[in-house]
Scaffold this motif. Structure first.
Motif, PDB file in Angstrom:
ATOM      1  N   ALA A 301       1.283  -1.230   0.220  1.00 48.23           N
ATOM      2  CA  ALA A 301      -0.606   0.081  -0.084  1.00 48.23           C
ATOM      3  C   ALA A 301       1.591   1.262   0.382  1.00 48.23           C
ATOM      4  N   ILE A 302       1.996   1.282   0.544  1.00 49.77           N
ATOM      5  CA  ILE A 302       2.696   2.731   0.888  1.00 49.77           C
ATOM      6  C   ILE A 302       3.268   2.654  -0.413  1.00 49.77           C
ATOM      7  N   ALA A 303       4.267   1.493  -0.903  1.00 51.43           N
ATOM      8  CA  ALA A 303       4.613   1.068  -2.020  1.00 51.43           C
ATOM      9  C   ALA A 303       3.583   2.503  -3.622  1.00 51.43           C
ATOM     10  N   VAL A 304       3.099   1.631  -3.718  1.00 53.26           N
ATOM     11  CA  VAL A 304       2.339   1.972  -4.333  1.00 53.26           C
ATOM     12  C   VAL A 304       1.590   2.964  -4.582  1.00 53.26           C
ATOM     13  N   THR A 305       1.726   3.727  -2.818  1.00 51.45           N
ATOM     14  CA  THR A 305       1.068   5.396  -2.551  1.00 51.45           C
ATOM     15  C   THR A 305       2.255   6.410  -3.117  1.00 51.45           C
ATOM     16  N   ILE A 306       3.647   5.904  -2.831  1.00 48.51           N
ATOM     17  CA  ILE A 306       4.374   6.758  -3.136  1.00 48.51           C
ATOM     18  C   ILE A 306       4.529   6.890  -5.259  1.00 48.51           C
ATOM     19  N   ARG A 307       4.819   5.453  -5.160  1.00 52.72           N
ATOM     20  CA  ARG A 307       4.490   5.718  -6.753  1.00 52.72           C
ATOM     21  C   ARG A 307       3.472   6.627  -7.388  1.00 52.72           C
ATOM     22  N   VAL A 308       2.234   6.672  -7.046  1.00 54.64           N
ATOM     23  CA  VAL A 308       1.233   7.423  -7.688  1.00 54.64           C
ATOM     24  C   VAL A 308       1.567   8.824  -7.379  1.00 54.64           C
ATOM     25  N   THR A 309       1.929   9.006  -6.623  1.00 56.97           N
ATOM     26  CA  THR A 309       2.468  10.637  -5.780  1.00 56.97           C
ATOM     27  C   THR A 309       2.641  11.300  -5.739  1.00 56.97           C
ATOM     28  N   SER A 310       4.200  10.862  -6.059  1.00 56.75           N
ATOM     29  CA  SER A 310       4.925  11.681  -6.262  1.00 56.75           C
ATOM     30  C   SER A 310       6.005  11.090  -7.762  1.00 56.75           C
ATOM     31  N   PRO A 311       6.471  11.206  -8.938  1.00 59.37           N
ATOM     32  CA  PRO A 311       7.325  10.539  -9.495  1.00 59.37           C
ATOM     33  C   PRO A 311       8.592  10.129  -9.423  1.00 59.37           C
ATOM     34  N   GLY A 312       9.335   8.904  -9.355  1.00 60.36           N
ATOM     35  CA  GLY A 312      10.596   8.631  -8.615  1.00 60.36           C
ATOM     36  C   GLY A 312      10.588   7.356  -8.861  1.00 60.36           C
ATOM     37  N   PRO A 313      11.627   6.756  -7.927  1.00 58.59           N
ATOM     38  CA  PRO A 313      11.164   5.350  -7.898  1.00 58.59           C
ATOM     39  C   PRO A 313      10.438   5.410  -6.057  1.00 58.59           C
ATOM     40  N   VAL A 314       9.950   3.890  -5.885  1.00 50.63           N
ATOM     41  CA  VAL A 314       9.930   3.994  -4.663  1.00 50.63           C
ATOM     42  C   VAL A 314      10.197   4.202  -3.991  1.00 50.63           C
ATOM     43  N   LEU A 315      11.559   3.122  -4.130  1.00 47.75           N
ATOM     44  CA  LEU A 315      12.611   2.731  -2.811  1.00 47.75           C
ATOM     45  C   LEU A 315      13.828   4.055  -2.996  1.00 47.75           C
ATOM     46  N   PHE A 316      14.348   4.835  -1.666  1.00 42.45           N
ATOM     47  CA  PHE A 316      15.311   5.446  -2.258  1.00 42.45           C
ATOM     48  C   PHE A 316      16.639   3.989  -1.307  1.00 42.45           C
ATOM     49  N   ARG A 317      17.946   4.839  -2.016  1.00 40.94           N
ATOM     50  CA  ARG A 317      19.147   3.798  -1.901  1.00 40.94           C
ATOM     51  C   ARG A 317      20.326   4.154  -1.536  1.00 40.94           C
ATOM     52  N   GLN A 318      20.850   3.991  -0.329  1.00 43.10           N
ATOM     53  CA  GLN A 318      21.993   5.436   0.631  1.00 43.10           C
ATOM     54  C   GLN A 318      22.911   4.468   1.119  1.00 43.10           C
ATOM     55  N   ALA A 319      23.969   4.708   0.981  1.00 46.12           N
ATOM     56  CA  ALA A 319      25.596   3.813   1.441  1.00 46.12           C
ATOM     57  C   ALA A 319      25.313   4.548   2.866  1.00 46.12           C
ATOM     58  N   ARG A 320      25.850   3.234   3.485  1.00 51.18           N
ATOM     59  CA  ARG A 320      25.692   3.801   5.236  1.00 51.18           C
ATOM     60  C   ARG A 320      27.146   2.402   5.517  1.00 51.18           C
ATOM     61  N   VAL A 321      27.378   3.278   7.011  1.00 54.64           N
ATOM     62  CA  VAL A 321      28.464   2.323   7.389  1.00 54.64           C
ATOM     63  C   VAL A 321      27.621   1.464   8.122  1.00 54.64           C
ATOM     64  N   GLY A 322      28.332   0.087   8.134  1.00 58.51           N
ATOM     65  CA  GLY A 322      27.431  -1.020   8.926  1.00 58.51           C
ATOM     66  C   GLY A 322      29.207  -1.825  10.191  1.00 58.51           C
ATOM     67  N   ARG A 323      28.891  -3.134  10.121  1.00 58.77           N
ATOM     68  CA  ARG A 323      30.041  -3.656  11.143  1.00 58.77           C
ATOM     69  C   ARG A 323      31.382  -3.599  10.647  1.00 58.77           C
ATOM     70  N   ASP A 324      32.353  -2.843  11.612  1.00 58.42           N
ATOM     71  CA  ASP A 324      33.219  -3.491  11.230  1.00 58.42           C
ATOM     72  C   ASP A 324      33.894  -1.948  10.046  1.00 58.42           C
ATOM     73  N   GLY A 325      33.390  -1.285   9.596  1.00 55.51           N
ATOM     74  CA  GLY A 325      33.735   0.144   9.000  1.00 55.51           C
ATOM     75  C   GLY A 325      32.852  -0.427   7.508  1.00 55.51           C
ATOM     76  N   ARG A 326      32.565  -1.894   7.633  1.00 56.49           N
ATOM     77  CA  ARG A 326      32.004  -2.031   5.909  1.00 56.49           C
ATOM     78  C   ARG A 326      30.550  -1.478   4.836  1.00 56.49           C
ATOM     79  N   VAL A 327      30.973  -0.520   4.189  1.00 56.27           N
ATOM     80  CA  VAL A 327      30.036   0.098   3.835  1.00 56.27           C
ATOM     81  C   VAL A 327      28.813  -0.845   2.929  1.00 56.27           C
TER      82      VAL A 327
END
Length: 473
Positions: A301-327
């Motif tokens: 439901a959230i994915a469909v709502t985002i797709r209908v109400t705003s142009p662009g992809p449903v998911l936002f992908r971003q580089a983050r730093v995890g355990r032992d400093g791995r991205v």
């Protein structure tokens, strides 16, 4: 002081009455489950009615023996709940042992239903009473007066911590600073009246009937001086609290052990490896699968709502730093316009973050549906896939951006010992409303005190935080 602390006696009496009522309710339910609602059932054992009738009294006695009414175990911390659980287990063992030893005919079904139920009801009503007390304390009621004894930096740090956690019920009314023969003692520090030097503590406590004396590590208060201070305070009603030099360490990790005739504090190592870590990772991935299946309609439901109400992809992908400093690539539902990162430099002048994290309460880049899902943290749900892949945990420190890591000091790199979390201590402590120093302190506290029980506590508190939308923008 007696009038100021009168509420404590009323509180203890109230939870004792609640324990008795819990015993009465559990006995009634157990009897009905075992023998049915009709009185005088032929199959009812003669002693069963007496067992049910005596359960409230026996339960309150078990609470007393387990010291669950002692004030030092109430108000805050898990010790009160541990003692309730211990009393339930001990009572169950005692009933089983006595009935076996004397060959008593006891309705096992009545016991098996009643004792777990009375423990659950007792925990529930005590937790409700604690929440009530915390709300009243947050509004300035039912507080204990505190004076802080120590050097300036320590006084300021402890004062700030006490003000932040008002639900603990402490109100700092003044401080004592070390005397300096070359400098006149200040009259005020960090917004607190300076009541004197270390030599004046006992006189002031007696004169103003202070409830608590908090002593910070100070070279002037070495072993003999501190011992004398404790002896002098025995003539008053004040509690003596000693702050260790090492802070942010949970009680279970600190043990007092005799070494060469001295009671020394031994710090256990954080539980970061071994079987418990394997159990945590197994639980994380299993819970992520279950949550994804249960929340699939919501996610769609959230994915469909985002797709209908705003142009662009449903998911936002971003580089983050995890355990032992791995991205790794972290997933979120897109809550901003597509070119949000390109617009960020134009908004730096209106940054409301904490100096490292960029935050705005009314960020113009956020879409209308984005405001809703951000308020209730629904934009974080795709991170269940990160948990499933092993990049994240259900509970852990906040996953930082590489640019943020470049600004970290040495202490903050401690957070990379564990995986970042979908939720964490940072989320249930204020999220975006936290200062940078508070964020550092909270992340390190989690890493230093990690345990499965700690994770479950944070998961439980996360639900309330999400419902309230605290610190989410």
């Amino acid at each position: 002081m007696a009038a100021r602390q009168a509420w404590q006696g009323r509180y203890v009496r109230r939870i004792a009455v609640g324990d008795a009522l819990s015993g009465l309710a559990a006995a009634g339910v157990g009897y009905v489950v075992r023998f049915g609602p009709e009185p005088g059932t032929p199959e009812a054992m003669p002693g069963s009615i007496w067992i049910a009738a005596l359960l409230p009294l026996v339960w309150v006695a078990a609470m007393t023996l387990s010291r669950a009414y002692e004030r030092r175990f109430l108000w805050i911390g898990p010790e009160e709940f541990r003692r309730v659980a211990f009393a339930a287990v001990a009572l169950l063992a005692a009933v089983g042992t006595v009935s076996w030893a004397f060959k008593l005919e006891v309705a096992r079904g009545l016991i098996v239903v009643s004792l777990p139920l009375v423990a659950a009801l007792t925990l529930l009503h005590r937790y409700a009473n604690r929440l009530w007390l915390h709300r009243r304390r947050s509004s300035g009621e039912y507080e204990q007066t505190v004076v802080i004894v120590g050097h300036r930096n320590g006084v300021a740090d402890l004062h700030r911590q006490v003000r932040r956690d008002r639900y603990h019920g402490y109100r700092v009314v003044g401080c004592f600073l070390p005397s300096d023969p070359h400098e006149r003692l200040a009259t005020e520090y960090d917004g607190l009246p300076v009541l004197g030097s270390f030599d004046d503590v006992v006189d002031v406590v007696k004169r103003y009937e202070v409830d608590t004396v908090a002593v910070l590590p100070s070279p002037e208060l070495d072993g003999s001086e501190l011992r004398r201070l404790g002896w002098a305070l025995e003539d008053t009603s004040a509690e003596l609290l000693l702050a260790p030099a090492v802070t942010e360490i949970a009680g279970p990790r600190v043990k007092i052990r005799p070494v060469c005739g001295l009671p020394l504090l031994h710090m256990e190592r954080p539980e970061l490896k071994g079987a418990r870590r394997l159990i945590k990772e197994t639980f994380d991935r299993t819970a992520a699968v279950v949550a994804l299946l249960l929340l699939l309609p919501v996610l769609l439901a959230i994915a469909v709502t985002i797709r209908v109400t705003s142009p662009g992809p449903v998911l936002f992908r971003q580089a983050r730093v995890g355990r032992d400093g791995r991205v790794f690539e972290m997933l979120k539902f897109r809550s901003m316009v597509v070119d949000a990162e390109e617009l960020r430099p134009t908004l730096l002048a209106t940054d409301e973050g904490n100096g490292v994290l960029f935050k705005m309460r009314n960020d113009p880049r956020v879409t209308p549906i984005g405001r809703v899902i951000r308020r209730y943290s629904l934009d974080e749900l795709p991170q269940l896939l990160n948990v499933l892949r092993g990049d994240m945990s259900l509970v852990g420190p906040r996953p930082p951006l590489p640019a943020e890591v470049d600004q970290y000091g040495e202490d903050m790199h401690r957070r990379f010992i564990v995986k970042p979390g979908l939720t964490g201590l940072w989320q249930v402590s204020g999220r975006s409303d936290l200062s940078w120093d508070d964020s550092v302190r909270i992340d390190i506290r989690y890493v230093e005190n990690w345990s499965l029980a700690y994770d479950f506590m944070i998961l439980g508190k996360t639900v309330g935080t999400i419902v309230r939308g605290s610190g989410a923008y």
